[in-house]
Design a protein around this motif. Structure first.
Motif, PDB file in Angstrom:
ATOM      1  N   PHE A 159      64.759  32.539  16.316  1.00 28.79           N
ATOM      2  CA  PHE A 159      64.875  33.571  15.282  1.00 28.79           C
ATOM      3  C   PHE A 159      63.724  34.576  15.404  1.00 28.79           C
ATOM      4  O   PHE A 159      63.939  35.792  15.434  1.00 28.79           O
ATOM      5  CB  PHE A 159      64.874  32.908  13.898  1.00 28.79           C
ATOM      6  CG  PHE A 159      64.792  33.887  12.774  1.00 28.79           C
ATOM      7  CD1 PHE A 159      65.884  34.699  12.483  1.00 28.79           C
ATOM      8  CD2 PHE A 159      63.640  34.016  12.024  1.00 28.79           C
ATOM      9  CE1 PHE A 159      65.810  35.617  11.458  1.00 28.79           C
ATOM     10  CE2 PHE A 159      63.573  34.927  10.994  1.00 28.79           C
ATOM     11  CZ  PHE A 159      64.652  35.737  10.708  1.00 28.79           C
TER      12      PHE A 159
ATOM     13  N   PHE B 140      61.797  35.165  17.912  1.00 30.97           N
ATOM     14  CA  PHE B 140      61.849  35.895  19.176  1.00 30.97           C
ATOM     15  C   PHE B 140      62.913  36.990  19.123  1.00 30.97           C
ATOM     16  O   PHE B 140      62.685  38.107  19.595  1.00 30.97           O
ATOM     17  CB  PHE B 140      62.134  34.910  20.327  1.00 30.97           C
ATOM     18  CG  PHE B 140      61.899  35.481  21.682  1.00 30.97           C
ATOM     19  CD1 PHE B 140      60.652  35.974  22.028  1.00 30.97           C
ATOM     20  CD2 PHE B 140      62.916  35.526  22.620  1.00 30.97           C
ATOM     21  CE1 PHE B 140      60.428  36.509  23.281  1.00 30.97           C
ATOM     22  CE2 PHE B 140      62.694  36.057  23.879  1.00 30.97           C
ATOM     23  CZ  PHE B 140      61.445  36.545  24.205  1.00 30.97           C
ATOM     24  N   SER B 141      64.062  36.685  18.518  1.00 35.79           N
ATOM     25  CA  SER B 141      65.096  37.710  18.374  1.00 35.79           C
ATOM     26  C   SER B 141      64.578  38.880  17.555  1.00 35.79           C
ATOM     27  O   SER B 141      64.763  40.048  17.912  1.00 35.79           O
ATOM     28  CB  SER B 141      66.329  37.157  17.673  1.00 35.79           C
ATOM     29  OG  SER B 141      66.743  35.965  18.229  1.00 35.79           O
ATOM     30  N   LEU B 142      63.924  38.537  16.449  1.00 33.21           N
ATOM     31  CA  LEU B 142      63.397  39.572  15.560  1.00 33.21           C
ATOM     32  C   LEU B 142      62.414  40.462  16.324  1.00 33.21           C
ATOM     33  O   LEU B 142      62.508  41.696  16.300  1.00 33.21           O
ATOM     34  CB  LEU B 142      62.691  38.894  14.384  1.00 33.21           C
ATOM     35  CG  LEU B 142      62.550  39.680  13.094  1.00 33.21           C
ATOM     36  CD1 LEU B 142      63.907  40.047  12.552  1.00 33.21           C
ATOM     37  CD2 LEU B 142      61.776  38.868  12.080  1.00 33.21           C
TER      38      LEU B 142
ATOM     39  N   LEU C  85      66.274  44.310   7.981  1.00 36.67           N
ATOM     40  CA  LEU C  85      65.515  43.383   8.831  1.00 36.67           C
ATOM     41  C   LEU C  85      64.534  42.563   8.008  1.00 36.67           C
ATOM     42  O   LEU C  85      64.392  41.347   8.190  1.00 36.67           O
ATOM     43  CB  LEU C  85      64.749  44.175   9.902  1.00 36.67           C
ATOM     44  CG  LEU C  85      65.568  44.665  11.086  1.00 36.67           C
ATOM     45  CD1 LEU C  85      64.767  45.651  11.906  1.00 36.67           C
ATOM     46  CD2 LEU C  85      65.994  43.482  11.949  1.00 36.67           C
TER      47      LEU C  85
ATOM     48  N   VAL D 296      70.480  45.850  22.003  1.00 37.03           N
ATOM     49  CA  VAL D 296      70.903  44.474  22.294  1.00 37.03           C
ATOM     50  C   VAL D 296      71.204  44.327  23.785  1.00 37.03           C
ATOM     51  O   VAL D 296      70.790  43.361  24.438  1.00 37.03           O
ATOM     52  CB  VAL D 296      72.126  44.090  21.433  1.00 37.03           C
ATOM     53  CG1 VAL D 296      72.679  42.750  21.884  1.00 37.03           C
ATOM     54  CG2 VAL D 296      71.737  44.038  19.970  1.00 37.03           C
TER      55      VAL D 296
ATOM     56  N   THR E 188      67.956  44.463  25.851  1.00 37.00           N
ATOM     57  CA  THR E 188      67.200  43.223  25.665  1.00 37.00           C
ATOM     58  C   THR E 188      67.840  42.083  26.458  1.00 37.00           C
ATOM     59  O   THR E 188      67.149  41.321  27.145  1.00 37.00           O
ATOM     60  CB  THR E 188      67.159  42.850  24.167  1.00 37.00           C
ATOM     61  OG1 THR E 188      66.712  43.977  23.441  1.00 37.00           O
ATOM     62  CG2 THR E 188      66.239  41.690  23.926  1.00 37.00           C
ATOM     63  N   THR E 189      69.174  42.020  26.379  1.00 37.94           N
ATOM     64  CA  THR E 189      69.874  40.957  27.106  1.00 37.94           C
ATOM     65  C   THR E 189      69.663  41.091  28.610  1.00 37.94           C
ATOM     66  O   THR E 189      69.327  40.110  29.297  1.00 37.94           O
ATOM     67  CB  THR E 189      71.384  41.021  26.789  1.00 37.94           C
ATOM     68  OG1 THR E 189      71.541  40.986  25.384  1.00 37.94           O
ATOM     69  CG2 THR E 189      72.113  39.864  27.429  1.00 37.94           C
TER      70      THR E 189
ATOM     71  N   MET F 234      62.002  40.883  19.610  1.00 38.19           N
ATOM     72  CA  MET F 234      62.610  41.655  20.700  1.00 38.19           C
ATOM     73  C   MET F 234      63.464  42.795  20.151  1.00 38.19           C
ATOM     74  O   MET F 234      63.469  43.890  20.698  1.00 38.19           O
ATOM     75  CB  MET F 234      63.465  40.743  21.589  1.00 38.19           C
ATOM     76  CG  MET F 234      62.699  39.773  22.448  1.00 38.19           C
ATOM     77  SD  MET F 234      61.356  40.497  23.381  1.00 38.19           S
ATOM     78  CE  MET F 234      62.240  41.463  24.578  1.00 38.19           C
ATOM     79  N   PHE F 235      64.159  42.519  19.064  1.00 37.95           N
ATOM     80  CA  PHE F 235      65.040  43.551  18.498  1.00 37.95           C
ATOM     81  C   PHE F 235      64.224  44.740  18.011  1.00 37.95           C
ATOM     82  O   PHE F 235      64.523  45.894  18.329  1.00 37.95           O
ATOM     83  CB  PHE F 235      65.860  42.952  17.347  1.00 37.95           C
ATOM     84  CG  PHE F 235      66.965  43.842  16.845  1.00 37.95           C
ATOM     85  CD1 PHE F 235      68.026  44.184  17.678  1.00 37.95           C
ATOM     86  CD2 PHE F 235      66.963  44.326  15.552  1.00 37.95           C
ATOM     87  CE1 PHE F 235      69.053  44.996  17.218  1.00 37.95           C
ATOM     88  CE2 PHE F 235      67.983  45.139  15.092  1.00 37.95           C
ATOM     89  CZ  PHE F 235      69.025  45.468  15.922  1.00 37.95           C
TER      90      PHE F 235
ATOM     91  N   MET G 222      71.693  50.529  18.325  1.00 38.80           N
ATOM     92  CA  MET G 222      71.517  49.081  18.104  1.00 38.80           C
ATOM     93  C   MET G 222      72.196  48.296  19.221  1.00 38.80           C
ATOM     94  O   MET G 222      71.626  47.357  19.779  1.00 38.80           O
ATOM     95  CB  MET G 222      72.116  48.672  16.762  1.00 38.80           C
ATOM     96  CG  MET G 222      71.301  49.121  15.571  1.00 38.80           C
ATOM     97  SD  MET G 222      72.098  48.587  14.063  1.00 38.80           S
ATOM     98  CE  MET G 222      71.281  49.609  12.871  1.00 38.80           C
ATOM     99  N   VAL G 223      73.408  48.719  19.558  1.00 40.37           N
ATOM    100  CA  VAL G 223      74.140  48.031  20.623  1.00 40.37           C
ATOM    101  C   VAL G 223      73.394  48.189  21.949  1.00 40.37           C
ATOM    102  O   VAL G 223      73.243  47.227  22.715  1.00 40.37           O
ATOM    103  CB  VAL G 223      75.584  48.581  20.716  1.00 40.37           C
ATOM    104  CG1 VAL G 223      76.281  48.006  21.943  1.00 40.37           C
ATOM    105  CG2 VAL G 223      76.359  48.251  19.460  1.00 40.37           C
TER     106      VAL G 223
END
Lengths: 240, 153
Positions: free
Chosen positions: A86, A88-90, A119, A36, A39-40, A92-93, A32-33
């Motif tokens: 929100f 977009f985060s969902l 999720l 993130v 993605t960043t 991309m994640f 998960m990290v």
């Protein structure tokens, strides 16, 4: 032969306890990290130069942005634009999580029902919250379809409530089942390849095709999850 | 199936929450503003360029209109001038022609009168000469002298 489900095992990397509850940093948490972080790097790195005429990387980032923005506009309408970060985060994640999981020896956190359920609850909870904040208790009229004869309401309203409450379940099970089934199948064919020796070329070929197919599924499921969340948001904003 | 191992659930949910919140925060405060800034600046630049282009086009169009108007007026002016010139020339020509014709006519007249006079003179002369001749012939033939009056009879 390896157990095809072995890849889903979770083992603790850094044991942690919070008020007696085990919240160890596991391989799942690690990925998960990593998701993130990737993605960043992808988003920020691509836009770092912010050129007027984008290069490949920047164009890709802008395409992602444009894709999700049009998706949200088309399903939830203009009023849904507020919730773009929100959504977009969902997207991309889940997308990056699925794709990172495609790397051999990686771990796919979206292949765990509890993660996809989490999720789905984030998406569902946000949509429900938005509905109640915008409409107050009038949001409950969502369960009363227009034009239904009133004597049917005792039957229709419970069905509507049930279908509403099953949304997070269908959302989470869809993503979880797709990811788990695909990865299991890949592992099964990989096992065949090892066992069959020279004839392992056949399952290897199948695996190659399956890998491409899995990447398609990874993207598609992220898209499906996102568009369904957008539809729920539409309901929350417009009440039908 | 490892997915059904309930003991891992709290850890997974906790880290999911942490990671999703972190990603949301990063996107909300860092990544998305960056993207929107670039997109907006691009839109602005495009708009500026389009405006400038349409301004230039308008200028070009007015210039063209002015040029055409100038051309048209110059053309009509030149036509006017050439027409006036042609008129002047043709009237002058007619005038000169008339003068010339008059002169010729005058000369013709004078010539005719002179001719007439000359003819009259020569006519009387012929009579005189023929009388003289006839007298001379008679005198030779008859051997006597005649007066002109006798001959006339």
């Amino acid at each position: 032969m390896h157990d095809p489900l072995h890849q889903f095992e979770i083992h603790s990397l850094i044991p942690l306890k919070l008020e007696g509850v085990d919240i160890s940093f596991t391989n799942s948490s690690l990925f998960m990290v990593v998701t993130v972080a990737i993605t960043t790097i992808f988003l920020v790195g691509g836009m770092s130069r912010g050129k007027l005429i984008p290069g490949r990387w920047q164009a890709l980032v802008e395409m992602m942005y444009g894709f999700v923005a049009t998706l949200l506009d088309e399903t939830a309408g203009i009023k849904g634009r507020k919730y773009f970060p929100f959504i977009f985060s969902l997207f991309m994640f889940i997308l990056m999580g699925n794709l990172v999981g495609m790397i051999p020896y990686g771990f796919t956190f979206t292949s765990h029902i509890i993660v996809t359920f989490g999720l789905a609850m984030i998406a569902f909870g946000t949509a429900t919250l938005v509905g109640f904040i915008r409409h107050g208790f009038r949001y409950l009229t969502l369960f009363v379809p227009h034009g239904a004869p009133f004597y049917m309401l005792p039957l229709i309203v419970p069905i509507e409530i049930l279908s509403y409450l099953s949304r997070p379940i269908s959302l989470s099970v869809r993503l979880f089942a797709n990811m788990m089934a695909g990865h299991t199948m890949l592992k099964v064919f990989a096992g065949f390849t090892v066992v069959l020796g020279i004839f392992g070329v056949a399952p290897l070929a199948v695996n190659t095709v399956l890998t491409a197919f899995e990447i398609l599924v990874a993207v598609l499921q992220a898209y499906v999850f996102t568009i369904l969340t957008c539809i729920y948001l539409h309901d929350a904003i417009h009440l039908h | 199936m490892p997915q059904l191992d309930v003991t891992t659930f709290p850890s997974q949910l906790f880290w999911l929450g942490v990671c999703f919140l972190a990603l949301y925060g990063i996107l909300y405060y860092v990544a998305l503003p960056k993207i929107t800034r670039v997109l907006e600046s691009r839109e602005r630049t495009l708009e500026e360029k389009i405006n400038k282009a349409s301004l230039y086009r308008e200028q070009a169009e007015t210039l063209l209109a002015e040029y055409e108007a100038a051309l048209a007026s110059a053309r009509s002016e030149s036509q006017e001038k050439s027409r006036a010139m042609a008129r002047a020339v043709s009237s002058e020509m007619a005038h000169k022609q008339k003068e010339f014709l008059d002169k010729i006519n005058d000369r013709l007249h004078v010539g005719e009168q002179e001719l007439f006079r000359a003819r009259l003179e020569t006519g009387s002369n012929i009579k005189e000469v023929s009388r003289e001749l006839a007298k001379a012939i008679l005198e030779k033939l008859t051997g006597r002298t005649y007066s002109l009056e006798e001959l006339d009879r």
